[in-house]
Design a protein around this motif. Structure first.
Motif, PDB file in Angstrom:
ATOM      1  N   ALA A 193      44.974  51.916  40.968  1.00 30.42           N
ATOM      2  CA  ALA A 193      46.424  51.736  41.054  1.00 30.42           C
ATOM      3  C   ALA A 193      47.153  52.409  39.896  1.00 30.42           C
ATOM      4  O   ALA A 193      48.048  51.826  39.287  1.00 30.42           O
ATOM      5  N   GLY A 194      46.782  53.655  39.599  1.00 28.88           N
ATOM      6  CA  GLY A 194      47.371  54.329  38.455  1.00 28.88           C
ATOM      7  C   GLY A 194      48.341  55.450  38.782  1.00 28.88           C
ATOM      8  O   GLY A 194      49.031  55.943  37.884  1.00 28.88           O
ATOM      9  N   TYR A 195      48.435  55.860  40.070  1.00 30.74           N
ATOM     10  CA  TYR A 195      49.226  57.040  40.406  1.00 30.74           C
ATOM     11  C   TYR A 195      50.239  56.751  41.512  1.00 30.74           C
ATOM     12  O   TYR A 195      49.980  55.988  42.439  1.00 30.74           O
ATOM     13  N   LEU A 246      45.842  54.912  44.014  1.00 26.01           N
ATOM     14  CA  LEU A 246      47.286  54.913  44.178  1.00 26.01           C
ATOM     15  C   LEU A 246      47.885  53.540  43.877  1.00 26.01           C
ATOM     16  O   LEU A 246      47.289  52.503  44.162  1.00 26.01           O
ATOM     17  N   LYS A 247      49.084  53.553  43.334  1.00 27.30           N
ATOM     18  CA  LYS A 247      49.852  52.323  43.195  1.00 27.30           C
ATOM     19  C   LYS A 247      50.318  51.874  44.580  1.00 27.30           C
ATOM     20  O   LYS A 247      50.414  52.687  45.497  1.00 27.30           O
ATOM     21  N   PRO A 248      50.627  50.590  44.766  1.00 26.68           N
ATOM     22  CA  PRO A 248      51.215  50.166  46.041  1.00 26.68           C
ATOM     23  C   PRO A 248      52.481  50.972  46.331  1.00 26.68           C
ATOM     24  O   PRO A 248      53.341  51.119  45.464  1.00 26.68           O
ATOM     25  N   ALA A 279      53.827  59.075  38.041  1.00 24.51           N
ATOM     26  CA  ALA A 279      52.502  59.554  37.643  1.00 24.51           C
ATOM     27  C   ALA A 279      51.908  60.344  38.804  1.00 24.51           C
ATOM     28  O   ALA A 279      51.677  59.789  39.883  1.00 24.51           O
ATOM     29  N   ILE A 280      51.647  61.634  38.564  1.00 22.74           N
ATOM     30  CA  ILE A 280      51.201  62.538  39.627  1.00 22.74           C
ATOM     31  C   ILE A 280      49.938  63.260  39.179  1.00 22.74           C
ATOM     32  O   ILE A 280      49.877  63.779  38.062  1.00 22.74           O
TER      33      ILE A 280
END
Length: 244
Positions: free
Chosen positions: A104-106, A134-136, A45-46
């Motif tokens: 935490a979606g990208y 950002l995701k971990p 996901a970008i």
């Protein structure tokens, strides 16, 4: 009374005349020279923050990436982006507000030629919101002008909407303070393969090495930090930082 942003961002590219015309071939060649470590997973996901007319996302789509989102405040630029690719997700919103609404979606957040438009407070708010979105293990990619490059003032003041300039040291300082790690800050100087571009490349090698020497004379040898070129003097800075 409207702020300068309300006026200049309404049709941002048009106010520059032909300087910001859509030329995918030129843009994509520059991207090939700048982004040398794309993710292997094409389903990442970008989001492209400050996507303009969608040039970078079109290049990423050509590379096989599928989960792409473009965010921009300019309705005129987004109209062109939607016309060129109506299947993509396009969001007209302030990028900071967009990020603050995500969690935490990208996997990758990309921002090219946008952070220089923030005030200092807005830049820190942007970094904190990006870390939240950002995701971990996700990465933040930033491309901006290098404030310690020769003639950087021409870029800093060449756009009335520019607010700040960053050096490798101040970039890393802000990223660390906002909780990012595995920081890389490197200089970039893209030149085309034309005769003029090759001449710019050769002259740049001389000018930027001399400027690098002057920085060392002025500041001495800086403590070496892995991935951070504190003495780089190329016109652009490409930064990657990770959320751990």
């Amino acid at each position: 009374m409207s702020s300068y942003r309300d006026i200049l961002y309404q049709d941002y590219s048009a106010t520059f005349g032909g300087q910001k015309a859509l030329d995918a071939a030129v843009q994509h060649t520059q991207y090939e020279a700048t982004y040398d470590a794309l993710p292997a997973n094409r389903d990442h996901a970008i989001a492209d923050l400050g996507c303009g007319k969608g040039e970078w996302l079109a290049w990423m789509a050509a590379k096989g990436f599928r989960n792409l989102t473009g965010v921009d405040l300019s309705p005129a630029d987004l109209a062109i982006a939607r016309q060129n690719d109506p299947t993509r997700t396009w969001v007209q919103e302030n990028v900071i507000a967009f990020l603050e609404g995500k969690s935490a979606g990208y996997d990758v957040l990309h921002a090219k030629d946008i952070i220089e438009h923030f005030t200092k407070d807005e830049f820190i708010r942007f970094l904190l919101a990006a870390k939240k979105a950002l995701k971990p293990g996700g990465e933040l990619w930033l491309l901006t002008f290098n404030a310690q490059s020769p003639l950087s003032a021409a870029i800093r003041y060449g756009d009335f909407t520019h607010e700040i300039g960053l050096t490798p040291a101040s970039m890393a300082q802000c990223l660390r303070a906002c909780g990012f790690s595995h920081i890389s800050v490197q200089g970039r100087h893209y030149c085309s393969s034309s005769m003029g571009g090759r001449m710019r490349h050769v002259l740049g090698l001389v000018v930027f090495r001399l400027a690098r020497l002057l920085l060392k004379i002025r500041h001495g040898e800086a403590a070496k930090e892995r991935g951070i070129d504190l003495h780089c003097t190329q016109p652009d800075l490409f930064t990657m930082a990770c959320k751990i």
